[in-house]
Write a protein that holds these residues in place. Structure first.
Motif, PDB file in Angstrom:
ATOM      1  N   GLY A 451       0.691  -1.105   0.069  1.00 26.01           N
ATOM      2  CA  GLY A 451       0.009  -0.203  -0.006  1.00 26.01           C
ATOM      3  C   GLY A 451       0.815   1.272  -0.002  1.00 26.01           C
ATOM      4  N   THR A 452       2.074   1.240  -0.133  1.00 24.89           N
ATOM      5  CA  THR A 452       3.035   2.446  -0.263  1.00 24.89           C
ATOM      6  C   THR A 452       2.769   3.000  -1.708  1.00 24.89           C
ATOM      7  OG1 THR A 452       4.723   1.573   1.278  1.00 24.89           O
ATOM      8  CG2 THR A 452       5.458   3.345  -0.029  1.00 24.89           C
ATOM      9  N   ASN A 453       2.325   4.113  -1.943  1.00 24.37           N
ATOM     10  CA  ASN A 453       2.089   4.938  -2.871  1.00 24.37           C
ATOM     11  C   ASN A 453       3.317   4.981  -3.801  1.00 24.37           C
ATOM     12  OD1 ASN A 453      -0.329   6.281  -1.317  1.00 24.37           O
ATOM     13  ND2 ASN A 453      -0.837   5.335  -3.131  1.00 24.37           N
ATOM     14  N   VAL A 454       3.290   5.041  -5.043  1.00 22.92           N
ATOM     15  CA  VAL A 454       4.610   5.374  -5.937  1.00 22.92           C
ATOM     16  C   VAL A 454       3.854   5.726  -7.118  1.00 22.92           C
ATOM     17  CG1 VAL A 454       4.773   3.103  -7.114  1.00 22.92           C
ATOM     18  CG2 VAL A 454       6.688   4.587  -6.998  1.00 22.92           C
ATOM     19  N   ARG A 455       4.667   6.846  -7.820  1.00 24.89           N
ATOM     20  CA  ARG A 455       4.261   7.307  -9.234  1.00 24.89           C
ATOM     21  C   ARG A 455       5.260   6.961  -9.980  1.00 24.89           C
ATOM     22  NH1 ARG A 455      -0.274   9.856 -10.179  1.00 24.89           N
ATOM     23  NH2 ARG A 455      -1.269  10.854  -8.238  1.00 24.89           N
ATOM     24  N   ASN A 456       5.122   6.179 -11.038  1.00 24.56           N
ATOM     25  CA  ASN A 456       6.523   5.757 -12.132  1.00 24.56           C
ATOM     26  C   ASN A 456       6.088   5.609 -13.583  1.00 24.56           C
ATOM     27  OD1 ASN A 456       9.060   4.900 -12.358  1.00 24.56           O
ATOM     28  ND2 ASN A 456       8.652   2.813 -12.071  1.00 24.56           N
ATOM     29  N   PRO A 457       5.463   6.598 -14.149  1.00 25.45           N
ATOM     30  CA  PRO A 457       5.005   7.652 -13.792  1.00 25.45           C
ATOM     31  C   PRO A 457       3.413   7.880 -13.226  1.00 25.45           C
ATOM     32  CG  PRO A 457       4.989   7.882 -16.029  1.00 25.45           C
ATOM     33  CD  PRO A 457       5.658   6.443 -15.550  1.00 25.45           C
ATOM     34  N   VAL A 458       2.803   6.637 -13.720  1.00 21.01           N
ATOM     35  CA  VAL A 458       1.408   6.571 -13.330  1.00 21.01           C
ATOM     36  C   VAL A 458       1.184   5.882 -11.882  1.00 21.01           C
ATOM     37  CG1 VAL A 458       0.526   6.137 -15.661  1.00 21.01           C
ATOM     38  CG2 VAL A 458       1.397   4.215 -14.406  1.00 21.01           C
ATOM     39  N   LEU A 459       0.033   5.901 -11.355  1.00 21.51           N
ATOM     40  CA  LEU A 459       0.101   5.622  -9.798  1.00 21.51           C
ATOM     41  C   LEU A 459      -0.041   4.204  -9.470  1.00 21.51           C
ATOM     42  CD1 LEU A 459      -0.878   6.845  -7.123  1.00 21.51           C
ATOM     43  CD2 LEU A 459      -3.170   6.704  -7.732  1.00 21.51           C
ATOM     44  N   GLY A 460       0.671   3.756  -8.468  1.00 25.32           N
ATOM     45  CA  GLY A 460       0.707   2.264  -8.408  1.00 25.32           C
ATOM     46  C   GLY A 460       1.267   2.279  -6.810  1.00 25.32           C
ATOM     47  N   PHE A 461       1.776   0.904  -6.523  1.00 23.19           N
ATOM     48  CA  PHE A 461       2.179   0.647  -5.264  1.00 23.19           C
ATOM     49  C   PHE A 461       3.642   0.162  -5.331  1.00 23.19           C
ATOM     50  CE2 PHE A 461      -2.477   0.671  -5.304  1.00 23.19           C
ATOM     51  CZ  PHE A 461      -2.660   1.559  -4.245  1.00 23.19           C
ATOM     52  N   THR A 462       4.425   0.457  -4.296  1.00 23.60           N
ATOM     53  CA  THR A 462       5.765  -0.105  -4.684  1.00 23.60           C
ATOM     54  C   THR A 462       5.908  -1.665  -4.292  1.00 23.60           C
ATOM     55  OG1 THR A 462       6.250   0.449  -2.196  1.00 23.60           O
ATOM     56  CG2 THR A 462       6.809   1.996  -3.729  1.00 23.60           C
ATOM     57  N   ASP A 463       5.341  -2.141  -3.250  1.00 24.81           N
ATOM     58  CA  ASP A 463       5.111  -3.491  -3.088  1.00 24.81           C
ATOM     59  C   ASP A 463       3.636  -3.986  -3.175  1.00 24.81           C
ATOM     60  OD1 ASP A 463       4.261  -2.011  -1.087  1.00 24.81           O
ATOM     61  OD2 ASP A 463       5.432  -2.898   0.547  1.00 24.81           O
ATOM     62  N   GLY A 464       2.997  -3.688  -3.990  1.00 24.59           N
ATOM     63  CA  GLY A 464       1.360  -4.259  -4.186  1.00 24.59           C
ATOM     64  C   GLY A 464       0.623  -3.809  -3.094  1.00 24.59           C
ATOM     65  N   LEU A 465      -0.623  -4.064  -3.177  1.00 26.86           N
ATOM     66  CA  LEU A 465      -1.582  -3.737  -2.346  1.00 26.86           C
ATOM     67  C   LEU A 465      -2.352  -5.076  -2.168  1.00 26.86           C
ATOM     68  CD1 LEU A 465      -3.351  -2.071  -0.136  1.00 26.86           C
ATOM     69  CD2 LEU A 465      -4.573  -1.221  -2.340  1.00 26.86           C
ATOM     70  N   HIS A 466      -2.300  -5.926  -1.002  1.00 25.39           N
ATOM     71  CA  HIS A 466      -2.570  -7.158  -0.971  1.00 25.39           C
ATOM     72  C   HIS A 466      -3.888  -7.098   0.153  1.00 25.39           C
ATOM     73  CE1 HIS A 466       0.863  -9.202  -2.865  1.00 25.39           C
ATOM     74  NE2 HIS A 466       1.410  -8.041  -2.414  1.00 25.39           N
ATOM     75  N   ILE A 467      -5.022  -7.707  -0.140  1.00 20.99           N
ATOM     76  CA  ILE A 467      -5.984  -7.481   0.466  1.00 20.99           C
ATOM     77  C   ILE A 467      -6.723  -8.807   0.772  1.00 20.99           C
ATOM     78  CG2 ILE A 467      -8.530  -6.577   0.693  1.00 20.99           C
ATOM     79  CD1 ILE A 467      -7.367  -4.026  -0.601  1.00 20.99           C
ATOM     80  N   LYS A 468      -7.381  -9.183   1.728  1.00 23.50           N
ATOM     81  CA  LYS A 468      -8.055 -10.369   2.104  1.00 23.50           C
ATOM     82  C   LYS A 468      -9.456 -10.004   2.047  1.00 23.50           C
ATOM     83  CE  LYS A 468      -9.453 -14.360   3.680  1.00 23.50           C
ATOM     84  NZ  LYS A 468      -9.440 -15.470   2.699  1.00 23.50           N
ATOM     85  N   PHE A 469     -10.206 -10.864   1.028  1.00 27.89           N
ATOM     86  CA  PHE A 469     -11.821 -10.603   1.153  1.00 27.89           C
ATOM     87  C   PHE A 469     -12.494 -11.699   1.864  1.00 27.89           C
ATOM     88  CE2 PHE A 469     -10.097  -7.848  -2.275  1.00 27.89           C
ATOM     89  CZ  PHE A 469     -10.814  -6.748  -2.187  1.00 27.89           C
ATOM     90  N   SER A 470     -13.552 -11.326   2.469  1.00 26.44           N
ATOM     91  CA  SER A 470     -14.519 -12.595   2.815  1.00 26.44           C
ATOM     92  C   SER A 470     -15.713 -12.131   3.071  1.00 26.44           C
ATOM     93  CB  SER A 470     -13.910 -13.033   4.399  1.00 26.44           C
ATOM     94  OG  SER A 470     -14.121 -11.825   5.099  1.00 26.44           O
ATOM     95  N   ALA A 471     -16.839 -13.087   2.557  1.00 26.14           N
ATOM     96  CA  ALA A 471     -18.212 -12.538   2.527  1.00 26.14           C
ATOM     97  C   ALA A 471     -18.893 -12.745   3.815  1.00 26.14           C
ATOM     98  CB  ALA A 471     -18.846 -13.871   1.579  1.00 26.14           C
ATOM     99  N   ILE A 472     -19.925 -11.704   4.015  1.00 24.39           N
ATOM    100  CA  ILE A 472     -20.419 -11.579   5.350  1.00 24.39           C
ATOM    101  C   ILE A 472     -21.526 -12.878   5.367  1.00 24.39           C
ATOM    102  CG2 ILE A 472     -22.044 -10.239   6.891  1.00 24.39           C
ATOM    103  CD1 ILE A 472     -20.754  -7.796   5.051  1.00 24.39           C
ATOM    104  N   SER A 473     -21.362 -13.719   6.722  1.00 28.24           N
ATOM    105  CA  SER A 473     -22.453 -14.510   6.909  1.00 28.24           C
ATOM    106  C   SER A 473     -23.607 -13.797   7.102  1.00 28.24           C
ATOM    107  CB  SER A 473     -21.664 -15.380   8.088  1.00 28.24           C
ATOM    108  OG  SER A 473     -20.771 -15.824   7.820  1.00 28.24           O
ATOM    109  N   ASN A 474     -24.765 -14.435   6.539  1.00 25.61           N
ATOM    110  CA  ASN A 474     -26.152 -14.196   6.746  1.00 25.61           C
ATOM    111  C   ASN A 474     -26.718 -14.720   7.968  1.00 25.61           C
ATOM    112  OD1 ASN A 474     -26.236 -12.423   4.387  1.00 25.61           O
ATOM    113  ND2 ASN A 474     -26.756 -14.481   3.164  1.00 25.61           N
TER     114      ASN A 474
END
Length: 474
Positions: A451-474
């Motif tokens: 999640g560390t921002n970088v412009r090179n020259p377009v917007l991105g992340f130096t080490d990516g942005l890794h996210i865990k998604f999980s569905a909400i239980s009903n």
């Protein structure tokens, strides 16, 4: 010895003359202040050095502090004026076809075949035509009539897939998602069943965006040209198959362009292919960059996430049927969501700037920009100006509550301005809002790393942005 001395002296004099001429270009007036850097290279390397902040690029910031809001330099051997002046930028975007035309840096122009006579986005009639068919297929009317539920369904399927993975690298995954949906919309591309993974070629090309245009094996630009040629070959095959088909039933953007070839004489197979290529590239990159930055910023601001969640849960509670799809009225009612999107777009301008070329000498505030010079309007500077936005680097969606439309029109240009304002602006914002609606009402998500921002020259992340998604239980 005297002969050698004379030759050396002559070379020194010639070199001094050449350097002086390079450093002090001819002008029928007063050039904006600045420096031209080294011959041929200019100050290209300083401009493309990665910046690890959402703030203005250090090169632009230092130059503006030294020379003022309008200054000159040279990039890849071409003289250019950079501007962070709101008044000048607002003026220039309204002068297309009179004082300026669209300009693309060499590498970008070559990647999108915009050189010489094939400046497809410069010719007014061509731009007007393709803008109109983009609006026909993803403007406000089609979004309102049928696209919105399609986007919601696609986002639902995507998030369901993402939630089955241990981690998702957000920028790449969002690029594939945005590309696959837009390609389906424009050329009826079926990502699940197609043997051609077009998204891979397009996302690889991004690495060469505004890179130094050296077409030599081993360079980033050479690899990007190779990927570009393969992507164009895919599009060319699709186009040929359509034209040779006895019946055309896709009713997509590509079909409309093919059907119009008889009455619009400027349309050719090559032109259609190149424009579709450029539109696909622009759409997926703008959406993926904005979406990734949104999740990164919201993850760091729990109060923003809470208000977003409250707004979207209220939409569900106010429905007669809890299983109904998102409506246009509901989309328009997302006040805080739109504030979040505006704030992300203000902080995270995807492009480094709007690029123009002077058709005539331009006089402004005592300076003269010579005909033929290039101009970069750094609109992100307007959106990060502390005199315009209080604490400009802070992520504060609530600031938009008190900003009137006139202020916004002059100080907020994430989709360009003038006649070149992006035709896909509403589509991009609708896609982002729909994604957030599905995400906060059906899923929980956590930023695991990066999640560390970088412009090179377009917007991105130096080490990516890794996210865990999980569905909400009903």
């Amino acid at each position: 010895m005297w002969t050698i001395g004379l030759i050396v002296a002559a070379l020194v004099i010639y070199l001094g003359y050449w350097l002086n001429k390079w450093s002090n270009p001819k002008c029928n007036g007063v050039l904006p202040p600045g420096s031209m850097g080294l011959p041929l290279i200019g100050e290209t390397l300083q401009l493309i050095v990665p910046s690890y902040s959402l703030d203005l690029h250090p090169f632009i910031k230092k130059k503006a502090q030294k020379y003022g809001p309008i200054f000159r330099t040279s990039v890849a051997g071409s003289p250019i004026v950079l501007s962070i002046d709101p008044e000048f930028n607002h003026y220039i975007v309204k002068q297309e076809g009179r004082l300026v035309e669209v300009w693309y840096m060499d590498s970008f122009a070559k990647l999108f075949n915009m050189e010489g006579e094939n400046k497809i986005n410069v010719i007014g009639v061509v731009h007007k035509y393709f803008r109109s068919i983009i609006l026909n297929h993803c403007g406000a009317d089609p979004l309102k009539e049928n696209l919105l539920p399609q986007i919601e369904e696609f986002v639902n399927k995507t998030l369901q897939t993402w939630s089955s993975h241990p981690l998702v690298e957000m920028k790449h995954a969002a690029s594939v998602m945005a590309f696959d949906f837009t390609a389906k919309l424009f050329i009826s591309y079926d990502a699940e069943n197609s043997p051609m993974k077009m998204s891979e070629k397009f996302t690889n090309i991004l690495g060469g965006f505004i890179s130094f245009p050296l077409n030599i094996p081993g360079t980033t630009f050479h690899k990007c040209l190779k990927d570009q040629n393969e992507a164009l070959s895919m599009l060319r095959k699709i186009l040929k198959d359509r034209i040779n088909s006895t019946e055309r039933h896709y009713e997509d953007l590509l079909d409309q362009a093919i059907n119009d070839m008889d009455k619009e004489k400027f349309l050719s197979e090559d032109l259609i292919i190149n424009v579709v290529f450029a539109m696909l590239f622009a759409s997926f990159e703008s959406i993926s960059a904005a979406l990734s930055l949104t999740l990164n910023l919201v993850a760091e601001h729990p109060t923003v996430l809470q208000e977003l969640t409250d707004e979207h849960e209220a939409i569900l509670k106010n429905r007669e049927s809890p299983n109904s799809t998102l409506t246009w009225d509901e989309y328009k009612s997302m006040t805080f969501t739109h504030q979040v999107i505006n704030e992300v777009l203000r902080l995270g301008s995807v492009a480094p700037g709007l690029l123009r070329k002077a058709l005539k000498d331009i006089e402004f505030k005592g300076y003269t920009i010579p005909a033929g010079w290039n101009i970069m309007l750094v609109n992100s500077a307007i959106q990060l100006n502390p005199n315009t936005y209080k604490d400009p680097l802070a992520f504060n969606p609530w600031r938009w509550k008190d900003l009137d439309s006139l202020f916004v029109s002059k100080n907020f240009m994430p989709f360009g301005g003038g006649i070149r304002q992006c035709a896909g602006a509403e589509y991009s914002k609708t896609f982002l809002a729909t994604f957030l609606h599905v995400l906060v009402t059906k899923y929980r998500w956590t930023k695991v790393k990066g999640g560390t921002n970088v412009r090179n020259p377009v917007l991105g992340f130096t080490d990516g942005l890794h996210i865990k998604f999980s569905a909400i239980s009903n």
